[in-house]
Design a protein around this motif. Structure first.
Motif, PDB file in Angstrom:
ATOM      1  N   LEU A 164      81.078   1.615  48.790  1.00  0.00           N
ATOM      2  CA  LEU A 164      81.511   1.621  50.193  1.00  0.00           C
ATOM      3  C   LEU A 164      80.304   1.702  51.121  1.00  0.00           C
ATOM      4  CD1 LEU A 164      84.480   1.750  51.502  1.00  0.00           C
ATOM      5  CD2 LEU A 164      84.378   2.025  49.027  1.00  0.00           C
ATOM      6  N   LYS A 165      79.301   2.473  50.710  1.00  0.00           N
ATOM      7  CA  LYS A 165      78.108   2.619  51.543  1.00  0.00           C
ATOM      8  C   LYS A 165      77.382   1.287  51.676  1.00  0.00           C
ATOM      9  CE  LYS A 165      74.200   5.740  52.283  1.00  0.00           C
ATOM     10  NZ  LYS A 165      73.475   6.937  51.767  1.00  0.00           N
ATOM     11  N   GLU A 166      77.403   0.483  50.623  1.00  0.00           N
ATOM     12  CA  GLU A 166      76.731  -0.817  50.644  1.00  0.00           C
ATOM     13  C   GLU A 166      77.354  -1.772  51.660  1.00  0.00           C
ATOM     14  OE1 GLU A 166      76.631  -2.483  46.760  1.00  0.00           O
ATOM     15  OE2 GLU A 166      75.374  -0.894  45.909  1.00  0.00           O
ATOM     16  N   VAL A 167      78.644  -1.575  51.981  1.00  0.00           N
ATOM     17  CA  VAL A 167      79.298  -2.458  52.943  1.00  0.00           C
ATOM     18  C   VAL A 167      79.490  -1.766  54.296  1.00  0.00           C
ATOM     19  CG1 VAL A 167      80.439  -3.834  51.183  1.00  0.00           C
ATOM     20  CG2 VAL A 167      81.623  -1.822  52.132  1.00  0.00           C
ATOM     21  N   GLY A 168      78.726  -0.694  54.528  1.00  0.00           N
ATOM     22  CA  GLY A 168      78.691  -0.087  55.849  1.00  0.00           C
ATOM     23  C   GLY A 168      79.577   1.116  56.075  1.00  0.00           C
ATOM     24  N   TYR A 169      80.155   1.668  54.988  1.00  0.00           N
ATOM     25  CA  TYR A 169      81.021   2.841  55.139  1.00  0.00           C
ATOM     26  C   TYR A 169      80.397   4.049  54.448  1.00  0.00           C
ATOM     27  CZ  TYR A 169      84.939   0.239  57.134  1.00  0.00           C
ATOM     28  OH  TYR A 169      85.730  -0.508  57.965  1.00  0.00           O
ATOM     29  N   ASP A 170      79.977   5.021  55.260  1.00  0.00           N
ATOM     30  CA  ASP A 170      79.450   6.251  54.693  1.00  0.00           C
ATOM     31  C   ASP A 170      80.547   7.322  54.610  1.00  0.00           C
ATOM     32  OD1 ASP A 170      79.832   6.860  57.329  1.00  0.00           O
ATOM     33  OD2 ASP A 170      77.764   7.502  57.724  1.00  0.00           O
ATOM     34  N   HIS A 171      81.805   6.863  54.774  1.00  0.00           N
ATOM     35  CA  HIS A 171      82.956   7.753  54.703  1.00  0.00           C
ATOM     36  C   HIS A 171      84.133   6.954  54.155  1.00  0.00           C
ATOM     37  CE1 HIS A 171      83.301   5.551  58.499  1.00  0.00           C
ATOM     38  NE2 HIS A 171      84.614   5.695  58.371  1.00  0.00           N
ATOM     39  N   ALA A 172      85.160   7.648  53.749  1.00  0.00           N
ATOM     40  CA  ALA A 172      86.365   6.969  53.282  1.00  0.00           C
ATOM     41  C   ALA A 172      87.081   6.322  54.461  1.00  0.00           C
ATOM     42  CB  ALA A 172      87.295   7.976  52.603  1.00  0.00           C
ATOM     43  N   PRO A 173      87.704   5.161  54.259  1.00  0.00           N
ATOM     44  CA  PRO A 173      88.482   4.556  55.342  1.00  0.00           C
ATOM     45  C   PRO A 173      89.513   5.556  55.869  1.00  0.00           C
ATOM     46  CG  PRO A 173      88.229   3.013  53.536  1.00  0.00           C
ATOM     47  CD  PRO A 173      87.701   4.325  53.054  1.00  0.00           C
ATOM     48  N   ALA A 174      89.506   5.765  57.172  1.00  0.00           N
ATOM     49  CA  ALA A 174      90.351   6.794  57.764  1.00  0.00           C
ATOM     50  C   ALA A 174      91.575   6.234  58.478  1.00  0.00           C
ATOM     51  CB  ALA A 174      89.544   7.629  58.750  1.00  0.00           C
ATOM     52  N   THR A 175      91.610   4.916  58.675  1.00  0.00           N
ATOM     53  CA  THR A 175      92.733   4.282  59.366  1.00  0.00           C
ATOM     54  C   THR A 175      93.158   3.032  58.592  1.00  0.00           C
ATOM     55  OG1 THR A 175      91.333   2.842  60.725  1.00  0.00           O
ATOM     56  CG2 THR A 175      91.818   5.056  61.588  1.00  0.00           C
ATOM     57  N   TRP A 176      94.321   2.503  58.947  1.00  0.00           N
ATOM     58  CA  TRP A 176      94.764   1.248  58.341  1.00  0.00           C
ATOM     59  C   TRP A 176      93.746   0.140  58.599  1.00  0.00           C
ATOM     60  CZ3 TRP A 176     100.597  -0.377  58.625  1.00  0.00           C
ATOM     61  CH2 TRP A 176     101.380   0.554  57.925  1.00  0.00           C
ATOM     62  N   GLU A 177      93.227   0.091  59.797  1.00  0.00           N
ATOM     63  CA  GLU A 177      92.276  -0.958  60.145  1.00  0.00           C
ATOM     64  C   GLU A 177      91.005  -0.846  59.296  1.00  0.00           C
ATOM     65  OE1 GLU A 177      93.831   1.008  62.251  1.00  0.00           O
ATOM     66  OE2 GLU A 177      95.178  -0.424  63.256  1.00  0.00           O
ATOM     67  N   GLU A 178      90.513   0.384  59.122  1.00  0.00           N
ATOM     68  CA  GLU A 178      89.309   0.572  58.312  1.00  0.00           C
ATOM     69  C   GLU A 178      89.572   0.237  56.846  1.00  0.00           C
ATOM     70  OE1 GLU A 178      86.721   3.946  60.747  1.00  0.00           O
ATOM     71  OE2 GLU A 178      87.590   4.440  58.793  1.00  0.00           O
ATOM     72  N   LEU A 179      90.737   0.565  56.350  1.00  0.00           N
ATOM     73  CA  LEU A 179      91.055   0.241  54.958  1.00  0.00           C
ATOM     74  C   LEU A 179      91.062  -1.269  54.755  1.00  0.00           C
ATOM     75  CD1 LEU A 179      91.910   1.404  52.183  1.00  0.00           C
ATOM     76  CD2 LEU A 179      94.287   1.062  52.901  1.00  0.00           C
ATOM     77  N   GLN A 180      91.673  -1.977  55.665  1.00  0.00           N
ATOM     78  CA  GLN A 180      91.731  -3.435  55.586  1.00  0.00           C
ATOM     79  C   GLN A 180      90.337  -4.047  55.697  1.00  0.00           C
ATOM     80  OE1 GLN A 180      94.022  -5.400  58.753  1.00  0.00           O
ATOM     81  NE2 GLN A 180      95.256  -6.367  57.145  1.00  0.00           N
ATOM     82  N   ASP A 181      89.542  -3.534  56.613  1.00  0.00           N
ATOM     83  CA  ASP A 181      88.186  -4.042  56.823  1.00  0.00           C
ATOM     84  C   ASP A 181      87.293  -3.761  55.620  1.00  0.00           C
ATOM     85  OD1 ASP A 181      85.951  -5.020  58.656  1.00  0.00           O
ATOM     86  OD2 ASP A 181      85.259  -2.980  58.208  1.00  0.00           O
ATOM     87  N   ALA A 182      87.343  -2.544  55.113  1.00  0.00           N
ATOM     88  CA  ALA A 182      86.499  -2.177  53.975  1.00  0.00           C
ATOM     89  C   ALA A 182      86.869  -2.978  52.742  1.00  0.00           C
ATOM     90  CB  ALA A 182      86.619  -0.682  53.689  1.00  0.00           C
ATOM     91  N   ALA A 183      88.183  -3.159  52.514  1.00  0.00           N
ATOM     92  CA  ALA A 183      88.622  -3.908  51.339  1.00  0.00           C
ATOM     93  C   ALA A 183      88.137  -5.349  51.386  1.00  0.00           C
ATOM     94  CB  ALA A 183      90.149  -3.861  51.243  1.00  0.00           C
ATOM     95  N   LEU A 184      88.201  -5.961  52.559  1.00  0.00           N
ATOM     96  CA  LEU A 184      87.756  -7.346  52.686  1.00  0.00           C
ATOM     97  C   LEU A 184      86.247  -7.465  52.487  1.00  0.00           C
ATOM     98  CD1 LEU A 184      88.553 -10.244  53.239  1.00  0.00           C
ATOM     99  CD2 LEU A 184      88.311  -9.793  55.699  1.00  0.00           C
ATOM    100  N   LYS A 185      85.488  -6.529  53.028  1.00  0.00           N
ATOM    101  CA  LYS A 185      84.036  -6.563  52.856  1.00  0.00           C
ATOM    102  C   LYS A 185      83.655  -6.352  51.393  1.00  0.00           C
ATOM    103  CE  LYS A 185      82.789  -5.173  57.548  1.00  0.00           C
ATOM    104  NZ  LYS A 185      82.300  -4.082  58.433  1.00  0.00           N
ATOM    105  N   LEU A 186      84.369  -5.511  50.709  1.00  0.00           N
ATOM    106  CA  LEU A 186      84.114  -5.289  49.283  1.00  0.00           C
ATOM    107  C   LEU A 186      84.471  -6.534  48.474  1.00  0.00           C
ATOM    108  CD1 LEU A 186      85.472  -1.653  49.057  1.00  0.00           C
ATOM    109  CD2 LEU A 186      83.127  -2.340  48.522  1.00  0.00           C
ATOM    110  N   LYS A 187      85.521  -7.249  48.891  1.00  0.00           N
ATOM    111  CA  LYS A 187      85.903  -8.493  48.234  1.00  0.00           C
ATOM    112  C   LYS A 187      84.793  -9.534  48.369  1.00  0.00           C
ATOM    113  CE  LYS A 187      87.929 -12.343  47.037  1.00  0.00           C
ATOM    114  NZ  LYS A 187      88.002 -12.747  45.619  1.00  0.00           N
ATOM    115  N   GLN A 188      84.114  -9.521  49.479  1.00  0.00           N
ATOM    116  CA  GLN A 188      83.094 -10.527  49.762  1.00  0.00           C
ATOM    117  C   GLN A 188      81.789 -10.302  49.006  1.00  0.00           C
ATOM    118  OE1 GLN A 188      83.039 -10.092  54.025  1.00  0.00           O
ATOM    119  NE2 GLN A 188      84.744 -11.524  54.344  1.00  0.00           N
ATOM    120  N   ARG A 189      81.770  -9.307  48.105  1.00  0.00           N
ATOM    121  CA  ARG A 189      80.565  -9.108  47.294  1.00  0.00           C
ATOM    122  C   ARG A 189      80.318 -10.260  46.338  1.00  0.00           C
ATOM    123  NH1 ARG A 189      81.794  -4.050  44.049  1.00  0.00           N
ATOM    124  NH2 ARG A 189      83.928  -4.818  44.356  1.00  0.00           N
TER     125      ARG A 189
END
Length: 419
Positions: A164-189
């Motif tokens: 998560l830190k590699e894609v810009g999150y130094d914390h757990a996704p705290a909202t629906w929007e952050e969960l969706q954003d983090a998941a997509l960025k992780l997919k793009q690895r």
């Protein structure tokens, strides 16, 4: 789930029976009968449980209560429901039975469980204040207390902190929007990489997220709300993870395997038992993963499940049965159960211990339990949940229109509720 009146009354009967017999404060002659010369005769009770660990606990109980013999029969979860139905029909079954929280309405309706309400003063171990509100809800209907919480589970987020830190999150996704954003960025690895594992076969996932979006699922009059905007929006949100490829449909690989290593699926939602599984099966991940409460929309409500202990209505040894349940309800006993079975104690007092207060994962579970609620306590819920999974499969696999499919599901749910 929400219980019908008949279900609740039946469940209440069970709980009350448990309370009476379980209290550790009950005197020995309450659980045994007097024989010749005033000597207490040894009595036997049977316990149906879904885990071998119960036998170990029964042996400890016998040491402390030498006049009660506990015979434990281990039953697989898959066979337990039908076996209990047979016991109810014949009025011959166990003295104490482990009940999945979603089963309580059905067996309470059949009046197969003892009501423990009259025994709350006598057996304080059963007091509702001892347990989390959501857990008490699984055993309460219209003011009747119908079950004794034994262990509980809820759902929360597991995530790879390093990825998560590699894609810009130094914390757990705290909202629906952050969960969706983090998941997509992780997919793009890269190829064969995903952001989150969402199990389409776990129906509770959709209902849990829908509540976070403000859905009541079923209103106070018993009307299903599965085609209302809050629920439809939720299904559309969950479907978005599959549509953009950030959640896989069929990996066919063990969850731990996809979590460790390169982190094929670096986030997933699951229960407390996975903490120990990750620690045991992926020790190399130490310091690279964590848990967090669920991301929030209007709220971050999670599901609450687990098991209650009930006294069978037709027991011939109610006092001994209740004494056993009371012993199992003690915080000390439930903590020992956690150690051997990796299942979380229902007693709030147990959560005040240093182990549960100091461990970061257990602290997350305790925090999530504060906003955990059982699914509707009604007899028809299991059938409704099965129909939802069929509808959700059509959406994520066949690309069916979400609103049309939820209209059809809502109509089917209404039929089920009005049978």
């Amino acid at each position: 789930m929400r219980k019908t009146l008949a279900t609740v009354l039946a469940t209440t009967l069970i709980v009350m029976g448990i309370l009476t017999g379980c209290s550790s404060s009950s005197s020995s002659n309450e659980a045994t009968s007097s024989g010749k010369n005033g000597q207490e005769e040894k009595v036997e009770i049977s316990v149906w449980a879904m885990g071998n660990q119960m036998k170990e606990f029964a042996q400890q109980f016998e040491k402390e209560n030498p006049n009660i013999k506990v015979n434990v029969q281990t039953i697989p979860w898959g066979a337990a429901h039908d076996k209990l139905l047979t016991a109810v029909a014949s009025k011959k079954g166990p003295d104490v039975v482990q009940m999945g929280t979603t089963w309580i309405p059905e067996f309470a309706t059949a009046k197969a469980l003892m009501d423990l309400t009259p025994y709350l003063d006598k057996y304080p171990e059963f007091g509702p204040d001892n347990f989390y509100p959501g857990s008490v809800e699984t055993a309460t209907f219209e003011g009747a207390y119908v079950g004794v919480p034994w262990y509980i589970d809820t759902r929360f987020l597991y995530y790879r902190t390093d990825l998560l830190k590699e894609v810009g999150y130094d914390h757990a996704p705290a909202t629906w929007e952050e969960l969706q954003d983090a998941a997509l960025k992780l997919k793009q690895r890269g190829d064969n990489k995903y952001g989150i594992l969402l199990d389409p076969k776990e129906s509770s996932l959709g209902f849990m997220f829908a509540r976070q979006n403000g859905s009541k699922l079923i209103d106070d009059t018993g009307k299903p709300l599965f085609n209302e905007p809050q629920f439809v929006e939720t299904v559309d949100y969950l479907n978005s993870f599959f549509k953009n490829g950030s959640a896989p449909l069929d990996l066919g690989i063990d969850m731990i395997q996809t979590f460790k290593g390169e982190g094929v699926t670096p986030m997933f939602i699951s229960g407390p038992w996975m903490v120990k599984m990750v620690q045991d099966q992926a020790p190399e991940l130490e310091g690279k993963w964590a848990t967090a409460v669920l991301p929030k929309k209007e709220n971050n409500i999670s599901t609450l499940g687990g098991s209650n202990l009930s006294v069978f209505q037709y027991t011939k040894q109610p006092e001994a049965a209740m004494k056993f349940v009371a012993w199992m309800s003690q915080p000390e006993t439930q903590l020992k159960w956690m150690e051997v079975a990796s299942e979380m104690p229902a007693a709030k007092k147990a959560w005040e211990t240093e182990k549960l207060q100091s461990d970061p994962n257990y602290k997350v579970i305790g925090e999530q339990l504060k906003s955990a609620r059982p699914l509707p306590l009604i007899k028809q819920w299991e059938e409704i949940a099965q129909n939802y999974m069929g509808s959700f499969e059509k959406v994520i696999r066949a690309g069916d229109d979400v609103k049309q499919e939820m209209d059809a599901f809502n109509q089917k749910a209404d039929q089920i509720l009005n049978k």
